[in-house]
Scaffold this motif. Structure first.
Motif, PDB file in Angstrom:
ATOM      1  N   GLN A 197      -7.723   2.212   1.582  1.00 16.40           N
ATOM      2  CA  GLN A 197      -7.823   3.625   1.274  1.00 16.40           C
ATOM      3  C   GLN A 197      -7.162   3.954  -0.064  1.00 16.40           C
ATOM      4  OE1 GLN A 197      -6.210   6.848   3.556  1.00 16.40           O
ATOM      5  NE2 GLN A 197      -8.284   7.622   3.716  1.00 16.40           N
ATOM      6  N   GLU A 198      -6.154   3.178  -0.407  1.00 14.95           N
ATOM      7  CA  GLU A 198      -5.433   3.414  -1.658  1.00 14.95           C
ATOM      8  C   GLU A 198      -6.133   2.784  -2.856  1.00 14.95           C
ATOM      9  OE1 GLU A 198      -2.253   4.921  -2.283  1.00 14.95           O
ATOM     10  OE2 GLU A 198      -2.647   5.874  -0.364  1.00 14.95           O
ATOM     11  N   ALA A 210     -16.514   3.463   4.378  1.00 15.30           N
ATOM     12  CA  ALA A 210     -16.196   4.430   5.436  1.00 15.30           C
ATOM     13  C   ALA A 210     -14.735   4.848   5.337  1.00 15.30           C
ATOM     14  CB  ALA A 210     -16.487   3.831   6.805  1.00 15.30           C
ATOM     15  N   ILE A 211     -13.885   3.905   4.939  1.00 19.05           N
ATOM     16  CA  ILE A 211     -12.458   4.199   4.803  1.00 19.05           C
ATOM     17  C   ILE A 211     -12.196   4.948   3.503  1.00 19.05           C
ATOM     18  CG2 ILE A 211     -10.190   3.124   4.499  1.00 19.05           C
ATOM     19  CD1 ILE A 211     -11.311   0.765   6.179  1.00 19.05           C
ATOM     20  N   ASN A 212     -12.929   4.584   2.459  1.00  9.87           N
ATOM     21  CA  ASN A 212     -12.674   5.156   1.139  1.00  9.87           C
ATOM     22  C   ASN A 212     -13.974   5.239   0.340  1.00  9.87           C
ATOM     23  OD1 ASN A 212     -11.889   5.799  -1.417  1.00  9.87           O
ATOM     24  ND2 ASN A 212     -10.393   4.151  -1.626  1.00  9.87           N
ATOM     25  N   PRO A 213     -14.680   6.352   0.452  1.00 14.76           N
ATOM     26  CA  PRO A 213     -15.988   6.481  -0.208  1.00 14.76           C
ATOM     27  C   PRO A 213     -15.907   6.435  -1.735  1.00 14.76           C
ATOM     28  CG  PRO A 213     -15.668   8.196   1.452  1.00 14.76           C
ATOM     29  CD  PRO A 213     -14.353   7.527   1.267  1.00 14.76           C
ATOM     30  N   GLU A 214     -14.722   6.658  -2.309  1.00 15.30           N
ATOM     31  CA  GLU A 214     -14.599   6.696  -3.776  1.00 15.30           C
ATOM     32  C   GLU A 214     -14.411   5.315  -4.393  1.00 15.30           C
ATOM     33  OE1 GLU A 214     -12.878   9.389  -2.134  1.00 15.30           O
ATOM     34  OE2 GLU A 214     -14.664  10.539  -2.681  1.00 15.30           O
ATOM     35  N   ALA A 274     -10.799  -2.999   8.501  1.00 14.60           N
ATOM     36  CA  ALA A 274     -10.536  -2.226   9.712  1.00 14.60           C
ATOM     37  C   ALA A 274      -9.100  -2.434  10.194  1.00 14.60           C
ATOM     38  CB  ALA A 274     -11.522  -2.625  10.807  1.00 14.60           C
ATOM     39  N   PRO A 321      -6.315  -0.725   7.040  1.00 17.74           N
ATOM     40  CA  PRO A 321      -7.081   0.283   6.295  1.00 17.74           C
ATOM     41  C   PRO A 321      -6.326   0.935   5.147  1.00 17.74           C
ATOM     42  CG  PRO A 321      -6.474   1.109   8.467  1.00 17.74           C
ATOM     43  CD  PRO A 321      -6.073  -0.335   8.439  1.00 17.74           C
ATOM     44  N   LEU A 322      -5.002   1.041   5.257  1.00 16.19           N
ATOM     45  CA  LEU A 322      -4.284   1.837   4.255  1.00 16.19           C
ATOM     46  C   LEU A 322      -4.477   1.275   2.849  1.00 16.19           C
ATOM     47  CD1 LEU A 322      -2.586   4.352   3.957  1.00 16.19           C
ATOM     48  CD2 LEU A 322      -0.544   2.948   4.174  1.00 16.19           C
ATOM     49  N   ALA A 350       0.826  -1.210   0.000  1.00 16.41           N
ATOM     50  CA  ALA A 350       0.000   0.000   0.000  1.00 16.41           C
ATOM     51  C   ALA A 350       0.859   1.259   0.000  1.00 16.41           C
ATOM     52  CB  ALA A 350      -0.922   0.008   1.230  1.00 16.41           C
ATOM     53  N   GLU A 351       2.037   1.147   0.561  1.00 15.35           N
ATOM     54  CA  GLU A 351       2.899   2.314   0.757  1.00 15.35           C
ATOM     55  C   GLU A 351       3.652   2.725  -0.508  1.00 15.35           C
ATOM     56  OE1 GLU A 351       3.175   4.798   3.310  1.00 15.35           O
ATOM     57  OE2 GLU A 351       3.645   3.164   4.678  1.00 15.35           O
TER      58      GLU A 351
END
Lengths: 221, 136
Positions: free
Chosen positions: A153-154, A182-186, A146, A149-150, A123-124
């Motif tokens: 989110q990515e 919730a973490i990434n609405p897109e 949960a 999450p990263l 993810a990083e």
């Protein structure tokens, strides 16, 4: 003597990722990330079979030591380049840059990069891809977004795989979908089974649309 | 898990900057790490301990400043520190902006300049080993 840097730690990686992105030009580039065993390779096999009539596809396989996944992909008649990280838990942009030397990007419409199976480190690291796509399998349990999450989110797309196992598990698809949003609405969430093929049409449709858009873009744009 | 890779990247960036400043020995490194990165301070310290011997970083001190994940809500204006990544204001439920927690950078380092050595000599452990006897 004190030297103030205030400099991003992964600046070198980001620089190479930018170069990769330029080099890839109009090729839609998808970086697949997941835990080991979530089904990245199986999804790729299905996806290649479904899309290779319409798009020219290449695959870069990241693996710590083996070439097993690359061998599975090669039988589908697409270009495969293997990267062995020899112990490292993720791909970075310079590994992709070396792999791109081996592949004719001009002759591709879609490039899939299968990252090392790991829900944390990939993810990083930006490789120069257009999108990260995360695969989460029903068998891993509903708590993964949960806990990690990263990566979610990515991710532009999350594939909830092994939907064929849902009747045998207490995995609550709607609750997990809400947690991911919730973490990434897109992000877009597709529930699929690489085993039965269930739900994959929506994923193919997303890919086709993304590929057509990217392939039509000007090389400089 | 990726802490080794992060420390390696930090060491490469700092070694470059040290050389540009004619510094042959690093005594302190300060990193700022947002909690969203999932990089654990203990694991970063361990990686630093493993990677630094026999380099210009040998014996250096690593300080890590952790940054909390903080949201700013466009509706109620509140800034909230959250324990986990979320995009929704805990107070009113509106889509909030993540304003802190993703930091990952080298703030500064401290080092000793080497007297009597020119720039070309100042390039790592070999240079340190080549110190003139009078310097010790």
């Amino acid at each position: 003597m004190k030297v103030v840097m205030a400099q991003k730690l992964l600046r070198a990686n980001q620089q190479v990722a930018r170069e990769n992105r330029t080099r890839l030009g109009r090729v839609l580039t998808v970086n697949l990330v997941s835990s080991p065993g979530a089904g990245k390779t199986a999804i790729l096999e299905r996806t290649i079979a479904a899309l290779k009539g319409a798009f020219r596809i290449g695959v870069i396989e990241g693996d710590i030591y083996t070439t097993r996944d690359a061998e599975r992909i090669a039988v589908h008649g697409v270009d495969v380049v293997q990267i062995n990280t020899t112990g490292l838990c993720h791909l970075d942009a310079s590994m992709l840059a070396r792999a791109l030397e081996e592949i004719d990007t001009e002759a591709l419409d879609i490039l899939f990069i299968e990252n090392v199976g790991n829900l944390v480190c990939p993810a990083e690291f930006d490789l120069g891809e257009d999108y990260k796509v995360a695969v989460l399998s029903v068998a891993e349990g509903a708590d993964k977004p949960a806990k990690y999450p990263l990566v979610f989110q990515e991710a532009r797309v999350v594939l909830i795989n092994k939907a064929d196992l849902l009747p045998y598990s207490d995995f609550d698809v709607e609750a997990v979908r809400q947690e991911i949003l919730a973490i990434n609405p897109e992000t877009e969430v597709f529930v699929v089974s690489a085993k039965t093929g269930e739900g994959l049409e929506a994923w193919y449709a997303w890919l086709k649309s993304a590929a057509q858009k990217k392939n039509a873009s000007s090389a400089t744009g | 898990m990726h802490e080794l890779g992060l420390i390696q990247a930090a060491m490469e960036e700092i070694a470059r900057a040290a050389q540009a400043n004619n510094i042959c020995r690093i005594v302190k490194v300060k990193l700022v790490v947002g909690k969203m990165n999932g990089a654990l301070p203990d694991a970063l310290q361990f990686a630093f301990k493993v990677l630094t011997p026999e380099t210009i970083f040998e014996g250096a001190d690593l300080e890590i400043e952790e940054v909390d994940i903080r949201l700013r809500c466009p509706a109620c204006g509140r800034e909230t520190v959250v324990g986990e990544i979320t995009c929704w204001c805990p107070a009113c439920g509106t889509r909030a902006e993540i304003v802190a927690g993703r930091e990952l950078y080298i703030e500064y380092f401290e080092g000793d300049e080497e007297e009597g050595l020119n720039n070309e000599g100042c390039d790592g452990p070999e240079a340190a080993a080549r110190q003139p006897a009078g310097g010790a």
